[in-house]
Enzyme design. Structure first.
Site, PDB file in Angstrom:
ATOM      1  N   ASP A  36       0.834  -1.185   0.000  1.00 47.56           N
ATOM      2  CA  ASP A  36       0.000   0.000   0.000  1.00 47.56           C
ATOM      3  C   ASP A  36       0.879   1.249   0.000  1.00 47.56           C
ATOM      4  OD1 ASP A  36      -1.614   2.161   1.574  1.00 47.56           O
ATOM      5  OD2 ASP A  36      -3.093   0.656   1.008  1.00 47.56           O
ATOM      6  N   ASP A  78      -8.413   4.063   5.044  1.00 45.70           N
ATOM      7  CA  ASP A  78      -7.193   4.594   5.656  1.00 45.70           C
ATOM      8  C   ASP A  78      -7.425   6.055   6.027  1.00 45.70           C
ATOM      9  OD1 ASP A  78      -6.843   6.140   3.301  1.00 45.70           O
ATOM     10  OD2 ASP A  78      -5.565   4.631   2.394  1.00 45.70           O
TER      11      ASP A  78
END
Length: 187
Positions: A36, A78
């Site tokens: 990520d 996130d």
């Protein structure tokens, strides 16, 4: 040749490849799994003939250390996404968290994050998401081999869980984090 790169937070795995190609003047490169952009950690890069060895490395298990924010969920899973839900975190006991973790060891059937590199009809999901297009998010079996609570820090209305997890290849930490929140009753 295989290179072990400490990918910094804030760039994509392919940004690392792009930079290495420019620096080394070598075109044939690949990596053994996407990290990520908000993650830092080991990125295994195959160079020239080393790209053939990547297939042996892609399926290996991984260990992640993560911080999971309880009390807020976002469009991206996130801290960069827009907040979609928030709820005050109260009475969170470390023992309850550990009980939830024990129940998560094994194979979990979880949704892949909409903002991920997994492809649907040849395009990464994040491209659909950025354009605001509706797409059915795939559900995937993700293996949780072990999960350990390292710390709990609560401030104001939210708590951060520091967690170490040993997982099978293809496990999305954001999917696991959302499942932990769901099982604890918090976004």
């Amino acid at each position: 040749m295989i290179l072990l790169i400490d990918k910094p937070k804030g760039i994509t795995s392919f940004d690392v490849i792009r930079r290495l190609r420019k620096k080394l003047g070598i075109k044939k490169m690949g990596h053994a799994g996407t990290l990520d952009p908000l993650a830092s950690g080991l990125l295994i890069v195959g160079v020239e003939e080393g790209t053939k060895r990547l297939k042996d490395l892609i399926g290996l298990s991984k260990t992640y250390e993560s911080e999971i924010l309880l009390g807020r969920s976002t469009t991206t899973g996130d801290l960069e996404g827009e907040v979609t839900e928030s709820k005050k975190v109260e009475n969170l006991e470390a023992e309850k968290v550990r009980e939830v973790f024990e129940g998560m060891v094994g194979v979990l059937e979880l949704s892949v994050p909409l903002y991920s590199a997994i492809k649907k009809e040849g395009k990464p999901l994040y491209k659909y998401a950025r354009r605001g297009k509706k797409v059915d998010v795939p559900v995937k079996n993700m293996e949780m081999r072990a999960i350990e609570l390292l710390d709990v820090l609560c401030k104001e209305e939210e708590c951060v869980l520091s967690v170490r997890m040993d997982v099978g290849s293809g496990t999305y930490v954001r999917s696991v984090a959302e499942e932990i929140g769901k099982r604890l009753g918090f976004p």
